[in-house]
Write a protein that holds these residues in place. Structure first.
Motif, short mmCIF file in Angstrom:
data_model
loop_
_atom_site.label_atom_id
_atom_site.label_comp_id
_atom_site.label_asym_id
_atom_site.label_seq_id
_atom_site.Cartn_x
_atom_site.Cartn_y
_atom_site.Cartn_z
N VAL A 168 10.04 0.95 2.84
CA VAL A 168 8.99 0.42 3.69
C VAL A 168 8.88 1.27 4.95
O VAL A 168 9.86 1.48 5.66
CB VAL A 168 9.27 -1.05 4.05
CG1 VAL A 168 8.27 -1.55 5.08
CG2 VAL A 168 9.24 -1.93 2.81
N GLN A 169 7.67 1.74 5.24
CA GLN A 169 7.43 2.56 6.43
C GLN A 169 6.95 1.73 7.62
O GLN A 169 7.29 2.02 8.77
CB GLN A 169 6.37 3.62 6.12
CG GLN A 169 6.72 4.53 4.97
CD GLN A 169 7.94 5.39 5.25
OE1 GLN A 169 7.98 6.12 6.24
NE2 GLN A 169 8.96 5.29 4.40
N GLN A 170 6.13 0.71 7.35
CA GLN A 170 5.61 -0.15 8.42
C GLN A 170 5.04 -1.42 7.83
O GLN A 170 4.50 -1.41 6.73
CB GLN A 170 4.52 0.59 9.22
CG GLN A 170 4.04 -0.18 10.47
CD GLN A 170 3.14 0.66 11.36
OE1 GLN A 170 2.83 1.82 11.06
NE2 GLN A 170 2.69 0.09 12.47
N LEU B 13 0.83 -1.20 0.00
CA LEU B 13 0.00 0.00 0.00
C LEU B 13 0.87 1.25 0.00
O LEU B 13 1.88 1.31 0.70
CB LEU B 13 -0.89 -0.01 1.26
CG LEU B 13 -1.73 1.23 1.52
CD1 LEU B 13 -2.83 1.39 0.48
CD2 LEU B 13 -2.35 1.16 2.93
N GLY B 14 0.45 2.23 -0.77
CA GLY B 14 1.16 3.50 -0.78
C GLY B 14 0.70 4.36 -1.94
O GLY B 14 -0.03 3.90 -2.82
N VAL C 99 -5.05 -4.02 11.94
CA VAL C 99 -5.34 -3.47 13.28
C VAL C 99 -4.09 -2.82 13.87
O VAL C 99 -4.16 -1.72 14.45
CB VAL C 99 -5.88 -4.58 14.22
CG1 VAL C 99 -5.94 -4.08 15.66
CG2 VAL C 99 -7.26 -5.03 13.75
N GLU C 100 -2.94 -3.48 13.74
CA GLU C 100 -1.70 -2.93 14.29
C GLU C 100 -1.37 -1.58 13.65
O GLU C 100 -0.99 -0.62 14.33
CB GLU C 100 -0.53 -3.90 14.06
CG GLU C 100 -0.58 -5.14 14.92
CD GLU C 100 0.41 -6.20 14.47
OE1 GLU C 100 0.62 -7.16 15.25
OE2 GLU C 100 0.96 -6.10 13.36
N ILE C 101 -1.53 -1.50 12.35
CA ILE C 101 -1.19 -0.26 11.64
C ILE C 101 -2.18 0.85 11.96
O ILE C 101 -1.80 2.00 12.12
CB ILE C 101 -1.10 -0.54 10.13
CG1 ILE C 101 0.19 -1.32 9.84
CG2 ILE C 101 -1.15 0.75 9.33
CD1 ILE C 101 0.34 -1.76 8.42
N ILE D 145 3.27 -0.71 4.13
CA ILE D 145 3.08 0.67 3.68
C ILE D 145 4.41 1.20 3.19
O ILE D 145 5.43 1.12 3.89
CB ILE D 145 2.52 1.55 4.80
CG1 ILE D 145 1.15 1.01 5.22
CG2 ILE D 145 2.39 2.99 4.33
CD1 ILE D 145 0.45 1.84 6.25
N MET D 146 4.41 1.75 1.96
CA MET D 146 5.64 2.22 1.32
C MET D 146 5.54 3.70 0.99
O MET D 146 4.46 4.23 0.74
CB MET D 146 5.91 1.42 0.05
CG MET D 146 6.07 -0.08 0.27
SD MET D 146 6.43 -0.98 -1.27
CE MET D 146 8.12 -0.43 -1.60
#
Length: 351
Positions: free
Chosen positions: A212-214, A35-36, A219-221, A206-207
């Motif tokens: 990569v950011q996370q 995702l990004g 739920v965690e994000i 998530i990019m």
């Protein structure tokens, strides 16, 4: 079995970095979403896995076997693209059957395989039609069936819903979710739509600008974004982010004062989600007291927004809430649900 290991893979074109040091293990049967925003490197990552792009550095392993030098046709992956890439001169049946013919699968098995795949995506009544006679949603289902019929080790899906209207996106998304459960095949799915990511993924990557950011479950994000970029990208509306400063546990910004925060003194960014705040009705003062910028009736709730030094802050109120633009509203922030970020780096503070 199809565990995929991406070992520090990078992709560069001269001085331009498409993907930088991507390191991740994707479990067998996992549904992973990249995702990004546009240009973040998510499609490039998928194309390297498929063999459509060569990695500049790093290794790609499938079930422990390095596949960097294998041709795309030898990697046992099936791709579903944003453009349906159907053959206009073939009917639906022949479009779905085509991968079996190309791969030399026993013709005696073709009919059973095609009809099984078409039934999974509810195309049985359209097998005789040409692509031009189908809607966008039906064409996308043909593309899905053509991928399913191959029975690959890995599904790669690149923005498969972006050409569909909102209603079709919802129904096709549900179909993909159900298919992933039924087929239990490792799936890597690329999207810029955070709702697709949150509803489909076992884990989300998530990019941003190739980095990569996370990585985490939806739920965690959502509950613990790693930085302000993730916080602002995930959620509808995105997390409220207010730039201010803390002194002795008190956060202050325009129209805003929040007590009881555990952070060192100095500049800081305070984050909270619209559902983690409320409109004060009893006449007391909340943490934010500001004129209403806009009101949006959403059906199940009313979104109340105020502007704080150029920053838009939104809070979900009851659907019966009534007020006018420029009326002063008092908002209570539930401090247990506050997120604190470094003002310079944007990184999350605390445990």
């Amino acid at each position: 079995m199809a565990e995929i290991q991406l070992r520090n893979i990078s992709k560069r074109w001269g001085s331009f970095v498409g993907v930088e040091n991507f390191d991740l293990t994707i479990a067998d049967k996992e549904f992973l979403v990249l995702l990004g925003p546009s240009g973040c490197g998510k499609t490039t990552t998928m194309r390297m896995i498929a063999g459509l792009e060569d990695a500049t550095e790093g290794d790609i392993l499938v079930d422990g076997t390095k596949v960097n030098d294998l041709e795309p046709k030898d990697r046992d992956v099936a791709m579903v693209f944003q453009s349906y890439a159907l053959y206009p001169n073939m009917n639906v049946y022949e479009n779905i059957r085509f991968p079996l013919k190309v791969r030399g699968i026993d013709p005696k098995t073709h009919d059973e395989k095609v009809r099984r795949a078409s039934a999974m995506v509810e195309l049985d009544d359209f097998l005789h039609r040409k692509p031009a006679e189908l809607s966008g949603g039906q064409r996308q289902r043909v593309a899905l069936a053509r991928a399913i019929v191959r029975e690959p080790n890995v599904f790669l899906m690149d923005e498969p819903l972006s050409n569909l209207d909102a209603k079709l996106r919802v129904s096709t998304r549900a179909q993909i979710k159900n298919l992933s459960h039924e087929l239990a095949v490792t799936t890597i799915y690329v999207t810029h739509d955070q709702i697709e990511a949150m509803t489909l993924a076992d884990r989300v990557v998530i990019m941003k600008q190739g980095v990569v950011q996370q990585v985490g479950t939806p739920v965690e994000i959502y509950d613990r974004p790693a930085n302000t970029f993730v916080a602002s990208f995930i959620g509808s509306p995105a997390m409220n982010l207010i730039e201010g400063s803390i002194e002795n546990g008190v956060f202050r910004a325009k129209y805003t004062e929040v007590h009881g925060l555990d952070a060192p003194d100095g500049p800081i960014t305070l984050g909270f989600r619209a559902e983690d705040a409320s409109v004060v009705h009893d006449g007391s003062k909340g943490e934010i007291n500001a004129p209403i910028y806009t009101l949006e009736l959403l059906g199940d709730s009313t979104m109340v927004s105020v502007r704080l030094a150029g920053q838009l802050v939104s809070v979900k109120a009851d659907k019966t809430f009534r007020a006018e633009i420029d009326d002063t509203v008092s908002l209570h922030i539930h401090t247990d649900h506050c997120h604190l970020f470094d003002a310079k780096t944007g990184a999350r503070l605390g445990e």
